[in-house]
Write an enzyme that holds these catalytic residues in place. Structure first.
Site, short mmCIF file in Angstrom:
data_model
loop_
_atom_site.label_atom_id
_atom_site.label_comp_id
_atom_site.label_asym_id
_atom_site.label_seq_id
_atom_site.Cartn_x
_atom_site.Cartn_y
_atom_site.Cartn_z
CB SER A 98 -6.95 -5.54 1.53
OG SER A 98 -5.95 -5.15 0.65
CG ASP A 246 -3.03 -6.87 -1.77
OD1 ASP A 246 -3.20 -7.69 -2.70
OD2 ASP A 246 -3.81 -5.92 -1.56
CG ASP A 248 -7.46 -8.12 -1.65
OD1 ASP A 248 -6.32 -7.67 -1.45
OD2 ASP A 248 -8.41 -7.40 -1.99
CG ASP A 250 -6.85 -5.74 -4.61
OD1 ASP A 250 -5.90 -5.81 -3.80
OD2 ASP A 250 -7.87 -5.05 -4.41
#
Length: 353
Positions: A98, A246, A248, A250
Site C-alpha cells: 500500500s 496511494d 496500490d 485503493d
C-alpha cells in the site's frame, strides 16, 4: 526465528523484504491459504514494487503445489484484484504494501466474491499453519500433499475492471472536466488511463511511471506533504479537481479547484447522498451507510437527513466489509479515503465510482 505475529497484521500480511519475509515464506503462505480456504482455484495480482513479481509468483507456486489452479493477473491495483475475485468468483491474493516505503511488501487476501480475510476470518489460521512449518533457523518446509498440482494461467482484467466501474454510475450527464491526477508512481498510473478513457476528461497526469522505489514522494496521500505537488499542479493548470492515489490505488484523496484538500468525511457524505438517492429510487426505504469511528459527525447527520441509516464500525477494511455484508449497506467510507460500494462486492476502491 521470525515473529510471524509481527508480520501478520489484523487484516493483511506486511513487513520488510527480505528481513521479515521472502519468497520461501511467501510460498508457504500460498499453500496455507489454499488449505485454510479449501480453494480449488485462486487469482493473484501484484503492484509495481521490485519484490512483488517474485513474491507473488512464489505464492502462486505454493498454492499450485497444494492443488489449486492459479489465475495470474499481473500488475494491478488492489481494487482491480477485488474485481477479479468478484467477477471470477475466486479467492484472491494481492501483493502490495500500500502506502508503505519501498522496502516493505505484503499480501491482502480475500475469499471468493472479494469477501475479506482478517484475523477472525482465516488469517490467524493461515499464520498458525505457516508457523508450524517454520523451523528455529527460519527455514520453511511445506509438507507435500498427495494431490495433482494446479495449473497456472494468465488473464488480463484491466478493461473488464474499468467497464465494471463505469457501469456503476450514470455517465450521461457528465460535463467536461480538467482533472490532475497524482499516482505517486503507484498503480493509479496503471488503472487511471483505462478507466478515464473515452470520458470527457482532460487528464493531467503526474508521476504515472510505475516505480516501486517512489522517486518523487511517498505514495501516501494521508500525509499532507505528499499532496503539495498536486495542489500546485491544480492551481497551475486551472484544473477542476485533483486526485491523489496511494501505492496500490485503493485510496483516493481529493483536492478542489483552489488546490485545497477535501476531507474524506466530506467525500463520504457526498457519495453517500448519491447512493441513498439511487437506493431510494429503487425502492429501499432506509438505505444503510457505513462510516468508521473517526469520520466526522457530518456523515451520519447527512445520511439521516436524506433518509438513510448510518452505522458506525471499527477502522479497517475487513471490519467495514463484514458490517456491510451484515447490514446490506449500499456504501461505506473511511477517514483514510477508502470507499466501499455494495455493487463492487463491498470492496474498497479508490475510484469513487
Amino acid at each position: 526465528m521470525r515473529d510471524l505475529k509481527q508480520l501478520v497484521k489484523a487484516y493483511d500480511v506486511r513487513g520488510v523484504v527480505p528481513d521479515q519475509w521472502d519468497e520461501n515464506l511467501s510460498r508457504a503462505f500460498g499453500a496455507a491459504f489454499v488449505q485454510v480456504t479449501g480453494a480449488s482455484a485462486i487469482v493473484v495480482g501484484h503492484d509495481m514494487r521490485p519484490s512483488s513479481p517474485s513474491l507473488s509468483r512464489a505464492f502462486a507456486d505454493g498454492a499450485a503445489g497444494y492443488g489449486a489452479d492459479v489465475v495470474l493477473i499481473g500488475l494491478c491495483s488492489t481494487d482491480q484484484l477485488y474485481y477479479a475475485s468478484g467477477s471470477l468468483d475466486l479467492p484472491g491474493a494481492m501483493f502490495t504494501a500500500s502506502h508503505n516505503p519501498a522496502e516493505y511488501n505484503g499480501i491482502k487476501l480475500c475469499r471468493a466474491g472479494a469477501a475479506p480475510v482478517g484475523q477472525d476470518t482465516g488469517l490467524s489460521e493461515i499464520r498458525e499453519l505457516v508457523e508450524s512449518w517454520t523451523a528455529d533457523d527460519d527455514t520453511v518446509t511445506v509438507p507435500a500433499r498427495d494431490v495433482a498440482p494446479g495449473a497456472l494461467s494468465e488473464q488480463d482484467t484491466l478493461r473488464g475492471y474499468a467497464d465494471h466501474l463505469l457501469g456503476l454510475v450514470d455517465l450521461t450527464a457528465i460535463r467536461p472536466l480538467k482533472v490532475a491526477v497524482d499516482a505517486g508512481n503507484g498503480m493509479g498510473g496503471h488503472t487511471v488511463p483505462t478507466v478515464f478513457d473515452g470520458l470527457p476528461i482532460d487528464l493531467v497526469p503526474m508521476y504515472f511511471e510505475l516505480d516501486g522505489t517512489f522517486p518523487n514522494h511517498e505514495a501516501n496521500p494521508l500525509d499532507p506533504k505528499n499532496l503539495v505537488d498536486l495542489q500546485a499542479k491544480v492551481r497551475e493548470v486551472g484544473a477542476d479537481l485533483g486526485l491523489a492515489f496511494d501505492g496500490d490505488a485503493d485510496r483516493c484523496f481529493v483536492v478542489d479547484e483552489r488546490g485545497e484538500p477535501v476531507s474524506p468525511s466530506a467525500i463520504t457524505a457526498l457519495v453517500a447522498a448519491r447512493e441513498i438517492a439511487r437506493a431510494r429510487a429503487a425502492g429501499e426505504a432506509e438505505p444503510t451507510i457505513i462510516h468508521n469511528l473517526i469520520t466526522s459527525w457530518t456523515v451520519p447527520e447527512v445520511v439521516q437527513e436524506l433518509g438513510g441509516k448510518p452505522v458506525r464500525t471499527r477502522v479497517g477494511h475487513s471490519f467495514i466489509k463484514q458490517e456491510m455484508a451484515v447490514t446490506d449497506a449500499v456504501f461505506g467510507g473511511e477517514h483514510s479515503a477508502h470507499y466501499y460500494f455494495r455493487d463492487f462486492w463491498r470492496a474498497d476502491t479508490g475510484m469513487l465510482a
